[in-house]
Structures are given as C-alpha cells and as structure tokens.
Design a protein around this motif. Structure first.
Motif, mmCIF file in Angstrom:
data_model
loop_
_atom_site.group_PDB
_atom_site.id
_atom_site.type_symbol
_atom_site.label_atom_id
_atom_site.label_comp_id
_atom_site.label_asym_id
_atom_site.label_seq_id
_atom_site.Cartn_x
_atom_site.Cartn_y
_atom_site.Cartn_z
ATOM 1 N N SER A 33 0.844 -1.198 0.000
ATOM 2 C CA SER A 33 0.000 0.000 0.000
ATOM 3 C C SER A 33 0.886 1.256 0.000
ATOM 4 O O SER A 33 1.638 1.461 -0.957
ATOM 5 N N LEU A 34 0.843 2.089 1.031
ATOM 6 C CA LEU A 34 1.752 3.235 1.100
ATOM 7 C C LEU A 34 3.187 2.782 0.879
ATOM 8 O O LEU A 34 3.945 3.380 0.099
ATOM 9 N N GLY A 35 3.581 1.706 1.553
ATOM 10 C CA GLY A 35 4.934 1.179 1.391
ATOM 11 C C GLY A 35 5.207 0.664 0.001
ATOM 12 O O GLY A 35 6.357 0.647 -0.451
ATOM 13 N N GLY A 36 4.153 0.236 -0.715
ATOM 14 C CA GLY A 36 4.336 -0.172 -2.102
ATOM 15 C C GLY A 36 4.731 0.996 -2.976
ATOM 16 O O GLY A 36 5.592 0.877 -3.853
ATOM 17 N N GLY A 37 4.093 2.153 -2.734
ATOM 18 C CA GLY A 37 4.486 3.358 -3.456
ATOM 19 C C GLY A 37 5.904 3.779 -3.134
ATOM 20 O O GLY A 37 6.675 4.180 -4.019
ATOM 21 N N VAL A 38 6.285 3.671 -1.863
ATOM 22 C CA VAL A 38 7.652 4.012 -1.457
ATOM 23 C C VAL A 38 8.651 3.040 -2.077
ATOM 24 O O VAL A 38 9.720 3.444 -2.551
ATOM 25 N N ALA A 39 8.303 1.752 -2.086
ATOM 26 C CA ALA A 39 9.189 0.759 -2.696
ATOM 27 C C ALA A 39 9.387 1.045 -4.175
ATOM 28 O O ALA A 39 10.515 0.973 -4.698
ATOM 29 N N LEU A 40 8.297 1.389 -4.854
ATOM 30 C CA LEU A 40 8.392 1.692 -6.284
ATOM 31 C C LEU A 40 9.256 2.920 -6.520
ATOM 32 O O LEU A 40 10.104 2.930 -7.425
ATOM 33 N N ARG A 41 9.064 3.960 -5.711
ATOM 34 C CA ARG A 41 9.896 5.163 -5.851
ATOM 35 C C ARG A 41 11.364 4.853 -5.541
ATOM 36 O O ARG A 41 12.271 5.424 -6.165
#
Length: 294
Positions: free
Chosen positions: A122-130
C-alpha cells in the motif's frame, strides 16, 4: 549510544545507533538510525539476502508479523518504520513518496547494504516503487503489494475516502486497532491526528509514474487481491507497463516478460498481508531465476 540485539522471539528494546550489516543468523536486531534529519526505526530478522519490508499507511513493522515466519526462513528481513509511523517520530517536512524513498536508500547505505530486494505494501508499495525508480542500482528485485503506479488506479470510492483524511478523522479513529498499535509504540502518541492530516495531504496529491515504471529494467512482482482497493483494470495496465501481458508466452515460455503478476483470490486490500497466499507468491519470485527461460 547503544543498539539492541535480541534472540529470535525476544522482546525488542530500543537502540540508538545503526548496526552496520545484518545480525548473525538466528538473531534479531532492533535499533534507530539517523538519516535525512529523521531518527528512523528498523528491525533485522532472519538470515540470507537482505529483503526490505515497507508497511502501509498508519501501520508499522508489526503489520508484517504474519509473514515473518515464512520470509525469515530464507531471507534476512529488514523491516522499517517510515516517517511518522510506528516507532519513527515525525519531523518538520511533508510526507512524500519521494522523500520516504530517500530515507530507505539512506538507511540501507548506513547499514552498508549495496543491493537489496524490496517489498512494500500500500503506502509502502508506493515508497518501494519510488526507491526502485530513484535508486536503480540499489534495488535488485521489487515486490509491490496492493499499490498503483498512478493515483487514478485506486477505485473512486477509495480516492474519496483518501480525500477526506484529516485531523478530525484521526480523532474519530482513536480506539481502533491501528490507533492502539500506534499509541503503544510511538515516541509521541499525541501525534496521531497530525499523522492523519499529513497522510491526507499526501494522498490528495496527484501522481502518475507510468513513464518511469515503463523504463524500469529490474524483475518486478505485482501482487493484488482480487477484491483490492486498486482497480482490476489498473492491475493489467501496471503489468503491461512492465512488459507483461502483451503476447502469448509460447509453449516453452520464451515470450514471457521478467515481470510477474499475482492476483490472490478471496482477499481484499485489508487482509492480504495476513494470508499465507502472499508469501507463497512472493518467495518463489525472490528465490528463482528471473526472466523467461531460455
């Protein structure tokens, strides 16, 4: 200044400095590191290649407790509390996917890690992608769980709920399981409404990382629930940007892309982390050779 290293299954105690490199096999280390003006909390579990875990919004490293037994059998798991979440206190800067990714990269550098796998939810998925976009040499393999690559990938009702997040909503969320976890571990429990206000400001911001995603060359696994908060159309779109789903792979699989897509049945955005189906999908991707056979 000290760090805490505890036996597996022991209760973590708060440390002060970053341990450089993973702990010895069979042990867990918990500590803080100073990165980018932030005192960031991290935990080491297991043994093997480093796997960074990034939690969802209003969560903490504890969100991954159901997954740790399976993951730590094969990987050295580095779980991180992001800015303003869990044991990491907030600082005077807005929440942004980009700056949170900078924090992850700075932490891994301080720990002496030059290459890691990353799993974010979720939020961490966006951070991981960035993190993969901004630091292409750092991330070896990437797992994005229940997160889109552009804001409009969320369902309209999810976007509407995100738009309403503010301090008043945070106050109404007192007493919920998420609030109780936060209150138990946060350095400043009174910051709970502030976290909701800053999260709402982040979630109302538009973003579209499609072009940057299409340029990624590392192996990526996308994992969604079949009743996720991300639309099924976006799941296919995201996979397509990574080169997946464009053609029949052929009888020998040589037309397959290096990207992988898993849609887990009978789950939602809110219970996918607690399902044994998640590590069952993730671990083969992390341990098997990437790319089409050939």
């Amino acid at each position: 200044m000290r760090e805490a290293v505890v036996g597996a299954g022991a209760t973590p105690t708060t440390g002060e400095t970053a341990q450089r490199g993973p702990p010895q096999a069979g042990w867990a280390a918990v500590s803080y590191a100073e990165v980018n003006g932030l005192r960031i909390w991290y935990e080491w579990h297991g043994a093997g290649r480093p796997l960074v875990l990034l939690h969802g919004g209003f969560g903490s490293t504890e969100m991954f407790a159901p997954l740790l037994p399976a993951l730590t059998e094969r990987r050295n798991v580095l779980a991180v509390d992001l800015q303003g979440h869990g044991r990491t206190a907030d600082v005077d800067r807005p929440l942004r996917y980009e700056s949170l990714a900078d924090d992850v990269a700075a932490l891994t550098a301080q720990l002496g890690l030059t290459e890691v796998d990353v799993l974010g939810y979720s939020l961490g998925g966006g951070v991981a992608l960035r993190t993969a976009i901004q630091y292409p040499g750092l991330v070896n393999r990437l797992v994005v769980v229940s997160a889109p690559c552009r804001r409009q990938g969320w369902y309209p009702e999810t976007l509407a709920a995100m738009a309403r997040q503010d301090e008043a909503v945070g106050e109404r969320m007192r007493g919920t399981p998420a609030h109780r976890r936060y209150h138990r571990v946060a350095p400043r429990p009174a910051d709970w409404p502030r976290l909701w206000a800053k999260s709402g400001e982040l979630l109302r911001r538009d973003y579209d990382w499609s072009a940057e995603v299409a340029a990624l060359v590392l192996p990526i696994l996308l994992v969604f629930a079949d009743a996720d908060s991300v639309t099924t159309a976006h799941m296919a779109e995201f996979f397509g940007l990574l080169g997946g789903g464009h053609r029949d792979a052929g009888w020998d699989g040589t037309g397959r892309s290096a990207a992988r897509l898993a849609v887990l049945p009978g789950l939602t955005h809110y219970d996918i982390l607690s399902s044994p189906a998640l590590p069952a999908a993730v671990l083969p991707f992390l341990t098997h050779p990437a790319g089409p056979p050939g």
